[in-house]
Motif scaffolding. Structure first.
Motif, PDB file in Angstrom:
ATOM      1  N   LEU A 269       0.808  -1.610   0.048  1.00  0.00           N
ATOM      2  CA  LEU A 269       0.376   0.182  -0.387  1.00  0.00           C
ATOM      3  C   LEU A 269       0.980   1.044   0.231  1.00  0.00           C
ATOM      4  CD1 LEU A 269      -2.724   1.526  -0.127  1.00  0.00           C
ATOM      5  CD2 LEU A 269      -2.451   1.350   2.698  1.00  0.00           C
ATOM      6  N   VAL A 270       0.420   2.458  -0.967  1.00  0.00           N
ATOM      7  CA  VAL A 270       1.403   3.300  -1.005  1.00  0.00           C
ATOM      8  C   VAL A 270      -0.026   4.372  -0.765  1.00  0.00           C
ATOM      9  CG1 VAL A 270       2.406   4.701  -2.685  1.00  0.00           C
ATOM     10  CG2 VAL A 270       2.567   2.746  -3.382  1.00  0.00           C
ATOM     11  N   VAL A 271       0.371   5.104   0.487  1.00  0.00           N
ATOM     12  CA  VAL A 271      -0.724   6.114   0.583  1.00  0.00           C
ATOM     13  C   VAL A 271      -0.040   7.433   0.139  1.00  0.00           C
ATOM     14  CG1 VAL A 271      -1.661   6.716   2.580  1.00  0.00           C
ATOM     15  CG2 VAL A 271      -0.706   5.070   2.511  1.00  0.00           C
ATOM     16  N   ASP A 272      -0.362   7.689  -0.883  1.00  0.00           N
ATOM     17  CA  ASP A 272       0.181   9.031  -2.027  1.00  0.00           C
ATOM     18  C   ASP A 272      -1.462   8.815  -3.069  1.00  0.00           C
ATOM     19  OD1 ASP A 272       1.209  11.289  -2.489  1.00  0.00           O
ATOM     20  OD2 ASP A 272       3.148   9.549  -2.525  1.00  0.00           O
ATOM     21  N   THR A 273      -1.481  10.112  -3.677  1.00  0.00           N
ATOM     22  CA  THR A 273      -2.255  10.691  -4.328  1.00  0.00           C
ATOM     23  C   THR A 273      -1.423  10.378  -6.132  1.00  0.00           C
ATOM     24  OG1 THR A 273      -3.054  12.149  -3.287  1.00  0.00           O
ATOM     25  CG2 THR A 273      -3.221  12.074  -5.727  1.00  0.00           C
ATOM     26  N   ALA A 274      -2.195   9.810  -6.353  1.00  0.00           N
ATOM     27  CA  ALA A 274      -0.981   9.365  -8.035  1.00  0.00           C
ATOM     28  C   ALA A 274      -1.571  10.689  -9.329  1.00  0.00           C
ATOM     29  CB  ALA A 274      -1.887   8.797  -9.219  1.00  0.00           C
ATOM     30  N   THR A 275      -0.040  11.083  -9.246  1.00  0.00           N
ATOM     31  CA  THR A 275      -0.432  12.590 -10.378  1.00  0.00           C
ATOM     32  C   THR A 275      -0.331  13.011 -11.714  1.00  0.00           C
ATOM     33  OG1 THR A 275       1.805  13.739  -9.314  1.00  0.00           O
ATOM     34  CG2 THR A 275       0.061  13.829  -8.211  1.00  0.00           C
ATOM     35  N   ALA A 276       0.179  11.720 -12.274  1.00  0.00           N
ATOM     36  CA  ALA A 276       0.855  11.411 -13.287  1.00  0.00           C
ATOM     37  C   ALA A 276       1.128   9.790 -13.612  1.00  0.00           C
ATOM     38  CB  ALA A 276       1.937  12.052 -14.319  1.00  0.00           C
ATOM     39  N   LEU A 277       1.052   9.652 -15.104  1.00  0.00           N
ATOM     40  CA  LEU A 277       1.154   8.063 -15.704  1.00  0.00           C
ATOM     41  C   LEU A 277       2.102   8.774 -16.770  1.00  0.00           C
ATOM     42  CD1 LEU A 277      -3.004   6.650 -15.724  1.00  0.00           C
ATOM     43  CD2 LEU A 277      -0.996   5.893 -14.134  1.00  0.00           C
TER      44      LEU A 277
END
Length: 371
Positions: A69-77
């Protein structure tokens, strides 16, 4: 080397996909989510009235499964290099991506809604509304006549009987229900003292009320916005094929039509029934799509062709406070039939269904029946 799978979003569809995939030892599953808690969105109207809801740490729900689990926000793909970047600076490589970014309420279309209206979009928003309701603001207008609006209005009216509650909707009240369903809905609103203004549109929200299309100004102490949803623009910004609303366009096996290593489930994807009809954003759609995508990915990794996604609706379940509910039977295409279950029996069934949405997250093998 294990196949690297990144899941963006740990909602109803994303988390069940991750848990189902993590059953396979040759898969390395990483979930990116802004919170370390699972949000029961179908209970946020309860949280908004100050009712206690379950604390569901994702790591506890993942007990016994190898889920990172990575507690963070995906900002770019970066679909060409197959990497996900996050706000915190993580750079996550993937072989297969599950895009389950979800949706949030859209308060941008009407002036003043974003600044002055409350919502039940997420845990923080629901708690802000609960504090507002407890502060004694006794005149409440709920905008939106969908399931969220109906459940929010009835929950507020039951929990705060001293408050004056009104529901405003631009469509016919209870339009998605059968005649019997609409009659019960009207009866429940009358019992709870909720006024209904339907087939009217809100054009502006103020600090102390709202304006309708005919110029009528409705004074109100609290506006709760429950109409319209939007999805994150992450897929669109990353060059994936999306529709006009920014939802990922997928084929009959929920695989991106532009990038076959990307799969879309839940609200953030354009999911369709077998006859091509787009499916509505709902937990009822998200859960089975999450279970399905896990099966589709593992089938392909075995060199098999997954069967096409098939889905049919069975019911619409609407809470009307804690002691009443409406379970509306529907056809496969989501149109209502006259069979309904109401009252305490309906409330028991609705509660069982809501509890079941978490049970399958804990026990993903049960989800195979949904897929």
């Amino acid at each position: 080397m294990a196949t690297r799978i990144v899941v963006i979003g740990a909602g109803y569809s994303g988390w069940i996909a991750a848990r189902s995939l993590a059953r396979h030892r040759d898969l390395a599953v990483t979930v990116v989510n802004p919170s370390d808690r699972f949000t029961e969105r179908v209970r946020l109207h309860q949280l908004a009235t100050g009712q206690p809801t379950r604390d569901l740490p994702l790591r506890e729900l993942a007990r016994g499964a190898q889920v990172r689990l990575v507690v963070d926000t995906a900002t770019a793909l970066d679909p060409e290099r197959r990497r996900v970047r996050t706000a915190g600076g993580a750079d996550l490589p993937y072989d297969q991506l599950v895009y389950a970014a979800g949706s949030v309420g859209d308060r941008s279309a009407v002036p003043g809604a974003a600044e002055h209206a409350f919502s039940v979009d997420d845990t923080a928003s629901a708690r802000r509304l609960a504090r507002r309701l407890r502060s004694g603001s006794g005149d409440v207008t709920v905008v939106g006549g969908g399931l969220t609006g109906v459940e929010t209005a009835t929950e507020i009216a039951e929990s705060f009987p001293g408050h004056t509650v009104r529901l405003v909707t631009d469509g016919a009240f209870g339009a998605a229900l059968s005649d019997r369903g609409r009659r019960h809905l009207r009866t429940a609103f009358t019992r709870l003292g909720i006024d209904v203004l339907d087939e009217v549109r809100v054009t502006e929200v103020h600090t102390d009320g709202l304006t309708l299309t005919d110029g009528t100004v409705l004074p109100t102490g609290t506006v709760v916005w429950t109409t319209g949803f939007r999805v994150p623009d992450l897929a669109a910004r990353s060059g994936l094929a999306v529709d006009d609303a920014g939802r990922l366009i997928v084929d009959s096996t929920v695989r991106s039509v532009s990038h076959p290593e990307v799969h879309g489930v839940g609200d953030a994807a354009v999911l369709r029934a077998g006859d091509g009809r787009p499916l509505r954003m709902a937990c009822a759609t998200g859960l089975p799509s999450g279970a399905y995508v896990a099966n589709a990915i593992t089938a392909r990794l075995r060199g098999e062709s997954p069967r096409p996604w098939r889905f049919r609706y069975v019911t619409r379940c609407i809470s009307l406070g804690r002691r009443d509910a409406l379970v509306q039977a529907v056809r496969a295409d989501d149109t209502p039939i006259e069979a309904v279950l109401t009252g305490r029996a309906g409330a028991v069934v609705k509660e069982a269904i809501v509890r079941g949405t978490v049970l399958v997250q804990r026990h993903p093998r049960w989800a195979s029946a949904l897929a």
